[in-house]
Design a protein around this motif. Structure first.
Motif, PDB file in Angstrom:
ATOM      1  N   HIS A  58      43.446  46.022 -16.724  1.00 32.85           N
ATOM      2  CA  HIS A  58      43.294  45.552 -15.349  1.00 32.85           C
ATOM      3  C   HIS A  58      43.705  46.667 -14.389  1.00 32.85           C
ATOM      4  O   HIS A  58      44.368  47.642 -14.773  1.00 32.85           O
ATOM      5  CB  HIS A  58      44.127  44.296 -15.095  1.00 32.85           C
ATOM      6  CG  HIS A  58      45.595  44.562 -14.940  1.00 32.85           C
ATOM      7  ND1 HIS A  58      46.388  44.956 -15.987  1.00 32.85           N
ATOM      8  CD2 HIS A  58      46.406  44.506 -13.848  1.00 32.85           C
ATOM      9  CE1 HIS A  58      47.628  45.111 -15.568  1.00 32.85           C
ATOM     10  NE2 HIS A  58      47.665  44.855 -14.273  1.00 32.85           N
ATOM     11  N   ARG A  59      43.283  46.500 -13.141  1.00 32.58           N
ATOM     12  CA  ARG A  59      43.600  47.469 -12.093  1.00 32.58           C
ATOM     13  C   ARG A  59      44.380  46.776 -10.987  1.00 32.58           C
ATOM     14  O   ARG A  59      44.210  45.574 -10.753  1.00 32.58           O
ATOM     15  CB  ARG A  59      42.321  48.101 -11.533  1.00 32.58           C
ATOM     16  CG  ARG A  59      41.558  48.925 -12.553  1.00 32.58           C
ATOM     17  CD  ARG A  59      40.365  49.617 -11.930  1.00 32.58           C
ATOM     18  NE  ARG A  59      39.684  50.467 -12.900  1.00 32.58           N
ATOM     19  CZ  ARG A  59      40.037  51.717 -13.174  1.00 32.58           C
ATOM     20  NH1 ARG A  59      41.059  52.269 -12.515  1.00 32.58           N
ATOM     21  NH2 ARG A  59      39.386  52.428 -14.073  1.00 32.58           N
ATOM     22  N   GLN A  60      45.219  47.562 -10.327  1.00 34.57           N
ATOM     23  CA  GLN A  60      46.050  47.007  -9.268  1.00 34.57           C
ATOM     24  C   GLN A  60      45.177  46.512  -8.118  1.00 34.57           C
ATOM     25  O   GLN A  60      44.250  47.183  -7.686  1.00 34.57           O
ATOM     26  CB  GLN A  60      47.033  48.060  -8.757  1.00 34.57           C
ATOM     27  CG  GLN A  60      48.032  48.536  -9.788  1.00 34.57           C
ATOM     28  CD  GLN A  60      48.993  49.559  -9.230  1.00 34.57           C
ATOM     29  OE1 GLN A  60      48.976  49.849  -8.037  1.00 34.57           O
ATOM     30  NE2 GLN A  60      49.834  50.113 -10.089  1.00 34.57           N
TER      31      GLN A  60
ATOM     32  N   GLU B 108      43.097  44.028  -8.127  1.00 34.55           N
ATOM     33  CA  GLU B 108      41.904  43.287  -8.516  1.00 34.55           C
ATOM     34  C   GLU B 108      42.299  41.935  -9.112  1.00 34.55           C
ATOM     35  O   GLU B 108      43.252  41.854  -9.905  1.00 34.55           O
ATOM     36  CB  GLU B 108      41.078  44.078  -9.523  1.00 34.55           C
ATOM     37  CG  GLU B 108      40.487  45.360  -8.946  1.00 34.55           C
ATOM     38  CD  GLU B 108      39.570  46.051  -9.924  1.00 34.55           C
ATOM     39  OE1 GLU B 108      39.390  45.511 -11.049  1.00 34.55           O
ATOM     40  OE2 GLU B 108      39.036  47.122  -9.583  1.00 34.55           O
TER      41      GLU B 108
ATOM     42  N   ASP C 147      45.376  50.595 -14.741  1.00 40.70           N
ATOM     43  CA  ASP C 147      44.653  51.739 -14.181  1.00 40.70           C
ATOM     44  C   ASP C 147      44.382  52.798 -15.245  1.00 40.70           C
ATOM     45  O   ASP C 147      44.667  53.998 -15.059  1.00 40.70           O
ATOM     46  CB  ASP C 147      45.431  52.348 -13.010  1.00 40.70           C
ATOM     47  CG  ASP C 147      45.546  51.385 -11.832  1.00 40.70           C
ATOM     48  OD1 ASP C 147      44.693  50.480 -11.733  1.00 40.70           O
ATOM     49  OD2 ASP C 147      46.488  51.535 -11.045  1.00 40.70           O
ATOM     50  N   ASP C 148      43.878  52.339 -16.398  1.00 44.91           N
ATOM     51  CA  ASP C 148      43.493  53.206 -17.521  1.00 44.91           C
ATOM     52  C   ASP C 148      44.676  53.931 -18.159  1.00 44.91           C
ATOM     53  O   ASP C 148      44.493  54.899 -18.902  1.00 44.91           O
ATOM     54  CB  ASP C 148      42.449  54.239 -17.084  1.00 44.91           C
ATOM     55  CG  ASP C 148      41.157  53.591 -16.618  1.00 44.91           C
ATOM     56  OD1 ASP C 148      40.867  52.475 -17.111  1.00 44.91           O
ATOM     57  OD2 ASP C 148      40.458  54.182 -15.780  1.00 44.91           O
TER      58      ASP C 148
END
Length: 699
Positions: free
Chosen positions: A235-237, A239, A557-558
């Motif tokens: 997941h990404r911050q 989202e 974030d990867d």
């Protein structure tokens, strides 16, 4: 037509369904059926359960399976076939032994050279003393020193060679121990190699050509396969959604490699009984006893003439095994006297204790009643299959076939038989799939009748024991058995592509697929326990796919963040996943207690507990912080507790989401780099003559 002349069809493993323990394998075989309609499908593993064999025709129409059974063939081992791993182990063992031998010889030389000493020649009695040649002594010492120096240098090289050879041998032994069992690497040692095949008899309609190709599906169960779920969450911050990758760790030691197969994963128990219960009828009126199932019928007429040709051929050649009575010179026992069902037992020759054999007990002849489902046998719903389960003999209830009398002991009496009516078998005797037909070698009333108890196969038992060893493998971190996490429901997951899983008894991770999840990052703080803030990920499952408990690798974030435990998430469920301590958010808790009195005569003690929380957000993004506090709970009617405003009671959730009594929460929005202060606390009003257990002053 015999099974030796049956056509041999090769088969390929197409799909596997792994259950909590064990697996259900599906093989496909294709070929043209000969004039006799009997084919032998080869390639089945030695550890398979013979009772689980199912065969059906996939095409064409007009072809059906009439019979299917499991047969074990013995083959001589191929002397030219060499196992690469075993050859490597033998080669390295010889190399290691040779290196140790060279080292030991060098050590012996070092001992011999180090023991060199100058020895003067013996002196005669009348000979005067001679001077010792110092140069010879020095030359000998120099020779010993030089030789020992060279030998020690060689010894160091040999020690290193021994260490490397032993290390290579340990690696080869470990590879051999972990090798796939598909080629029988860990098979029980035997002079003959056994293979398992399914002999299938197919009926072809007259409208079909004899050269028409027929495709068969062979299904069987094997032990030695387990699985546990695993996940990867990305997941990404900022989202609100993320991607959850479903994975599974699978270990199998079934004796065959799963190469290029479709794998399904189920939480059901393959050994659970799925037979339908027997419903009893309800009658209105006078109570009547329920009729017991008979499961018995009269033997067919002319059963004794069935083996007339076998008896005319004469007895078989005598073997080396001689009965104890024959060795002792006693007369051979006469064959047991046949007895009719329901009749009185015939008298033994010479009286009841004359030493003659006891009359044979009446045996069960199964037929006429439908065969119930055997407990513990899994069946595929909605599939027309033909079972090839071997059958085994069993006698009716209360009747035990007698054996020869013990030497010097009393002769057992004949079993008691009802004077009228057929025998009444037990419920276990009605399992017709577990019955076998006694052959012509049997004597008396056993010939041509059905009994329970199939002959044991120690080799197959050893294969199954080794296959079942994977159930004791240590689980990966945070892993949970699927049967424990599934609860009262059963789920199934299918891989999106074909996978390869060798039969080596170690864990292999495969990917099942991806599903979208709703994600929301929240921060939680309990200052009364610890003045620290922890990050949590609120995961919501809006799909119809359940997620079982297991380890989850979280990437933000990867970038890999951590590996934590994911609780069971049902469709539509919402759960929290802890992400560890959030170092960028600070919290400070300050408390004070003030004690006073109130009331008309100062008869009430007031304990004012004040709590002040100072929050600071050092992150570059705004956060939502949930702060939890507790207020005391009293069961006394004359004790009152008044709380500060602004705090709410949380909603009770199931299982781990339950809150302790008196829990209060408050949610605060902290901007990036912002601070906030919260005031809380409570007042306790108690009668002046009472006090709180442990003291009135609390932090």
């Amino acid at each position: 037509m015999t099974t030796e002349t049956a056509q041999r069809w090769g088969s390929a493993l197409d799909s596997v369904v792994v259950y909590e323990q064990g697996a259900l394998c599906r093989r496909l075989a294709r070929g043209s059926v000969g004039p006799f309609g009997t084919v032998r499908v080869v390639g089945l593993p030695r550890s398979m359960d013979p009772d689980s064999l199912r065969v059906r025709v996939l095409g064409p129409a007009g072809v059906r399976v009439r019979e299917a059974r499991v047969e074990i063939e013995a083959e001589s081992p191929d002397p030219t076939a060499q196992d690469g791993l075993r050859d490597e182990v033998e080669r390295l063992s010889e190399a290691c032994a040779a290196a140790r031998g060279r080292r030991d010889r060098t050590l012996g030389l070092i001992v011999e050279i180090g023991a060199l000493r100058p020895v003067p020649p013996p002196r005669r009695r009348d000979e005067p003393h001679r001077r010792t040649p110092v140069d010879a002594w020095l030359e000998l010492g120099s020779f010993v020193d030089d030789r020992l120096r060279d030998l020690h240098d060689t010894l160091g090289e040999l020690e290193e060679a021994v260490r490397q050879a032993a290390h290579a041998l340990d690696i080869a032994l470990d590879r051999l121990a972990r090798a796939s069992t598909d080629s029988g690497a860990d098979a029980p040692s035997a002079h003959l190699r056994t293979t398992v095949s399914a002999v299938v008899t197919v009926d072809v309609a007259d409208t079909c050509d004899a050269r028409t190709e027929v495709e068969l599906e062979v299904e069987y169960g094997v032990p030695g396969a387990v699985w546990v779920p695993a996940y990867r969450l990305a997941h990404r911050q900022g989202e609100p959604t993320g991607r959850m990758t479903l994975r599974a760790s699978i270990a199998q030691r079934t004796g065959e490699d799963w190469t290029g197969v479709s794998v399904g994963l189920a939480t059901a128990d393959l050994r659970r009984d799925n037979g339908l219960p027997e419903l009893r009828s309800i009658r209105i009126g006078r109570r009547q006893p329920s009729p017991a199932p008979s499961g018995w019928r009269e033997p067919p007429p002319g059963l004794g003439d069935l083996f007339a040709g076998y008896d005319v051929a004469g007895p078989r050649p005598a073997t080396s095994a001689v009965p104890a009575s024959a060795k002792a010179g006693a007369a051979p026992l006469p064959p047991p006297v046949p007895q009719a069902y329901g009749g009185p037992p015939p008298a033994a020759p010479g009286g009841p204790v004359a030493g003659g054999p006891v009359a044979a007990a009446p045996e069960l002849f199964a037929g006429g009643a439908p065969a119930p489902v055997q407990p513990g046998r899994a069946r595929s719903a909605g599939r027309p299959v033909t079972s090839a389960a071997p059958v085994a003999p069993q006698a009716p209830a209360g009747i035990v076939p007698p054996g020869p009398p013990a030497p010097g002991g009393p002769v057992p009496s004949a079993p008691r038989i009802p004077e009228s009516g057929p025998p009444q078998p037990r419920a276990a005797d009605l399992d017709y799939a577990a019955l076998v037909l006694a052959g012509p070698e049997e004597q008396g009333a056993r010939r041509g009748r059905l009994f329970t108890g199939s002959p044991s196969d120690p080799v197959a038992a050893e294969y199954r024991r080794r296959a079942g060893s994977v159930a004791g493998l240590p689980l990966p971190g945070h892993a949970v058995r699927p049967r424990e996490s599934a609860g009262s429901f059963d789920h199934r997951f299918d891989t999106a592509s074909r996978v390869d899983i060798p039969s080596d008894g170690t864990w292999h991770t495969v990917t099942i697929g991806e599903i979208p999840l709703g994600l929301e990052t929240e921060y939680l703080c309990v200052p009364s326990v610890e003045q620290a803030v922890y990050a949590t990920l609120v995961v919501s499952n809006s799909t119809g796919q359940a997620l079982l408990a297991g380890p989850v690798e979280v990437t933000l974030d990867d970038e890999f963040l951590l590996t934590t435990a994911l609780p069971t998430l049902a469709p539509g469920g919402v759960r929290r996943v802890g992400l560890g301590r959030a170092e960028g958010i600070e919290v400070t808790r300050r408390t004070s207690v003030h004690e006073s009195t109130s009331g008309l005569r100062n008869n009430v003690t007031v304990l004012d507990h004040q709590v002040r929380l100072e929050l600071a957000n050092r992150l570059t993004r705004p956060v939502v912080l949930e702060v939890r506090e507790r207020v005391p709970v009293s069961s006394e009617a004359d004790v009152r507790i008044e709380e500060r405003a602004g705090w709410t009671t949380p909603e009770e959730g199931p299982g781990p989401d339950r809150h302790a009594p008196g829990t209060r929460i408050r949610r605060v929005d902290l901007p990036a780099g912002g601070t906030a202060a919260l005031d809380g606390g409570y007042e306790i009003r108690i009668p002046a003559g009472k006090a709180i257990v442990g003291g009135n002053r609390r932090s």
